[in-house]
Write an enzyme that holds these catalytic residues in place. Structure first.
Site, PDB file in Angstrom:
ATOM      1  N   ARG A  33      40.560  40.673  32.706  1.00  0.00           N
ATOM      2  CA  ARG A  33      41.062  41.467  34.112  1.00  0.00           C
ATOM      3  C   ARG A  33      42.450  41.611  34.014  1.00  0.00           C
ATOM      4  O   ARG A  33      43.082  40.724  33.364  1.00  0.00           O
ATOM      5  CB  ARG A  33      40.715  40.213  34.914  1.00  0.00           C
ATOM      6  CG  ARG A  33      39.129  39.855  35.355  1.00  0.00           C
ATOM      7  CD  ARG A  33      39.163  38.600  35.938  1.00  0.00           C
ATOM      8  NE  ARG A  33      39.441  37.666  34.971  1.00  0.00           N
ATOM      9  CZ  ARG A  33      39.575  36.269  35.414  1.00  0.00           C
ATOM     10  NH1 ARG A  33      39.305  35.929  36.509  1.00  0.00           N
ATOM     11  NH2 ARG A  33      40.180  35.359  34.411  1.00  0.00           N
TER      12      ARG A  33
ATOM     13  N   PHE B  27      33.391  35.841  42.356  1.00  0.00           N
ATOM     14  CA  PHE B  27      33.080  37.196  42.829  1.00  0.00           C
ATOM     15  C   PHE B  27      32.351  37.437  43.948  1.00  0.00           C
ATOM     16  O   PHE B  27      31.450  38.072  44.423  1.00  0.00           O
ATOM     17  CB  PHE B  27      32.916  38.150  41.582  1.00  0.00           C
ATOM     18  CG  PHE B  27      33.702  38.551  40.835  1.00  0.00           C
ATOM     19  CD1 PHE B  27      34.279  37.757  39.800  1.00  0.00           C
ATOM     20  CD2 PHE B  27      34.054  39.777  40.897  1.00  0.00           C
ATOM     21  CE1 PHE B  27      35.495  38.030  39.243  1.00  0.00           C
ATOM     22  CE2 PHE B  27      35.210  40.262  40.109  1.00  0.00           C
ATOM     23  CZ  PHE B  27      35.807  39.343  39.284  1.00  0.00           C
TER      24      PHE B  27
ATOM     25  N   CYS C 205      38.310  49.812  36.803  1.00  0.00           N
ATOM     26  CA  CYS C 205      37.246  49.770  36.136  1.00  0.00           C
ATOM     27  C   CYS C 205      35.935  49.853  37.120  1.00  0.00           C
ATOM     28  O   CYS C 205      35.028  50.536  36.809  1.00  0.00           O
ATOM     29  CB  CYS C 205      37.289  48.442  35.474  1.00  0.00           C
ATOM     30  SG  CYS C 205      38.383  48.455  33.842  1.00  0.00           S
TER      31      CYS C 205
END
Ligand code: UDX
Ligand code: UDX
Length: 470
Positions: A157, A272, A283
């Site tokens: 990330r 998430f 992405c």
């Protein structure tokens, strides 16, 4: 017995540069190649170019030692045992990944190849790319016995890329030949054996000598799909919670409570599930589109992915409607915007939902004073300052005389604002938070009207209840 392997990494973007310095940190000899001469010159001079924790330190530690930078791919190919391709794979108009950079690199490698090499796809690519790379090599006259193509997707990330690389949840190696698989196993041995974590100078993270990361060996096609499927699933999780947040708003429930209640189920997990203004970055948007396109081309009905994208688009529009619901008319309104990067702790603005919202608000006739701790310079290049857009010195300068304050990026410092100073700076005490950084009670106690995502709007005692726009 530890074996240092000579590695070439082609592409010095977020993925390539981080991979190059991390392989150097693991003890390998690395050549990082980029065809952008200015980038290479900057890296050679020690400028890390991107905002990424630990990158400047690792660059200072290994530059001119374990890692060097060059534009000469031919030379790097000849010198190295493994060549990682980490050039960009942007989205084309149809949603497919544009693989022309990958092809160009493969052809150039083919022209310089003089002994057995492992060619590794590090960029996110659709299934079958390894076969295309092999075909490109063969078409350029390389004998099949002189190379293998391996897929080794990266799950880092931005912002925490170095730690993600050195302390991964898993390392995925898709190799159809034992020989190539063995080279990749050697490369990652410092991590998988735990040897790296034993070192006194290692960067700390969640892996350790007793809990090193697992290496999952798969076929190349499975590895390619693992990468796309993982990113698409994470995007789906975000769109799911965003849809739930809309339901919570309609039902006057609290999405933070709902997400916590869901996340405590270990099968779902808490990560998430943060609602917001939609996912962005280099992405997720690209990979969901590419995965959808791959499925379409293979005749698979994967409309779920289109719904994920649809919710993501709507989430930004909903936020603009929320601003309207708080301010009545948008034309002529002066808004303070906190955050331009696609998420906190990065200067990356690619596919940033914050920037899209700024554009939408400007199109509605608002004037914006924006502040971001790291992404203003990049944003200025695509949205130059104008009569309706000003880049502020700090949060309070942005808030000065604004009709409302909008929080669009989850920078940690935005969660710790001086609320008294903010209240004095703003014309109206209204905060519209697209990232749920605050407890609504705290803001109403400080006299703010506070609108967030998936939670009931909160008003200070003296303010009026909302006026429905419907
Ligand atoms: C990466 C991956 O490549 C992409 O597949 C993934 O989905 C997201 O992350 P990123 O590292 O962010 O992309 O790419 P970018 O910042 O665009 O960097 C790519 C680098 O490759 C650039 O520095 C570019 O100059 C270089 N490049 C590109 C080459 O050296 N040769 C080329 O032919 C094309
Ligand atoms: C992502 C993947 O996490 C990583 O594994 C992959 O290698 C590259 O793509 P990155 O793009 O750096 O990494 O950011 P990430 O932290 O995943 O966030 C992506 C977007 O989703 C951001 O816009 C972020 O704000 C948003 N997000 C994330 C949410 O809205 N809610 C969440 O709960 C998590």
């Amino acid at each position: 017995m530890k074996k240092d392997i000579s590695i070439a990494v082609v592409g010095s973007g977020y993925v390539g540069l981080v991979a190059a310095v991390c392989f150097a940190e693991m003890g390998h000899q690395v050549v990082c190649v980029d065809n952008d001469e200015r980038k290479v010159a900057a890296l050679q001079a020690g400028d890390s170019l991107i905002h990424e924790h630990y990158l400047p330190e690792l660059l200072a530690k290994h530059r001119n030692g374990h890692v060097r930078f060059t534009t000469d791919l031919a030379d790097a190919t000849r010198q190295c045992a493994a060549i990682f391709i980490a050039v960009g794979t942007p989205q084309s108009e149809t949603g497919d990944a544009d693989l022309s950079y990958v092809e160009a690199v493969a052809c150039e490698i083919a022209r310089s190849l003089d002994s057995y090499k492992v060619i590794v796809e590090k960029s996110t690519v659709p299934v079958y790319t390894n076969e295309w790379i092999s075909r490109a090599m063969e078409r350029n006259g390389v004998d099949r016995s002189l190379f293998d193509v391996v897929s080794n997707p990266e799950f880092l990330r931005e912002g925490t890329a170095v730690v993600d690389f050195l302390h991964p949840d898993r390392i995925v190696v898709g190799a159809d030949s034992e020989r190539a698989g063995a080279v990749l196993s050697e490369i990652y041995a410092p991590l998988t054996t735990g040897e790296y974590y034993e070192r006194a100078d290692s960067i700390a993270g969640c892996c350790s000598v007793s809990e090193p990361p697992p290496l999952l060996m798969t076929s190349t096609k499975s590895a390619e799909i693992i990468k796309h499927a993982s990113n698409a699933f994470l995007a789906l999780k975000i769109s799911f919670i965003n849809a739930v947040s809309n339901l919570c708003e309609a039902a006057n429930a609290n999405v933070e409570q709902v997400a916590r209640g869901m996340g405590l189920d270990t099968r779902i997990g808490p990560k998430f599930l943060r609602p917001g203004i939609g996912y962005g970055g280099s992405c997720f948007p690209k990979d969901v589109a590419a995965f959808r396109s791959v499925a379409e081309q293979m005749g698979i009905d994967f409309n779920l992915l289109s719904e994920v994208e649809k919710i993501n688009v709507q989430q930004k529009k909903r936020f603009v409607s929320k601003v309207r619901s708080a301010l009545w008319n948008l034309r002529g309104k002066k808004l303070a915007v906190l955050g331009l990067a696609f998420k906190g702790e990065t200067d990356d603005i690619r596919e940033s939902p914050a920037i899209e919202i700024v554009r939408m608000l400007m199109a509605e006739g608002c004037s914006i004073a924006a502040f971001d701790p790291a992404a203003m310079q990049r944003t200025e290049q695509i949205l130059p300052p104008s009569q309706h857009l000003r880049y502020a010195r700090d949060v309070y300068d942005a808030a000065s005389d604004a009709d409302a304050l909008l929080i669009l990026t989850d920078w940690p410092e935005f969660a710790n604002l001086d609320l008294k100073q903010l209240n004095q700076a703003l014309r109206y005490s209204i905060v519209i938070d697209g990232r749920n950084l605050y407890d609504p009670h705290v803001l109403t106690d400080h006299g703010f009207t506070y609108l967030s995502v998936g939670r009931p709007a909160a008003y200070p005692a003296r303010d009026h209840a909302p006026i429905s726009s419907r």
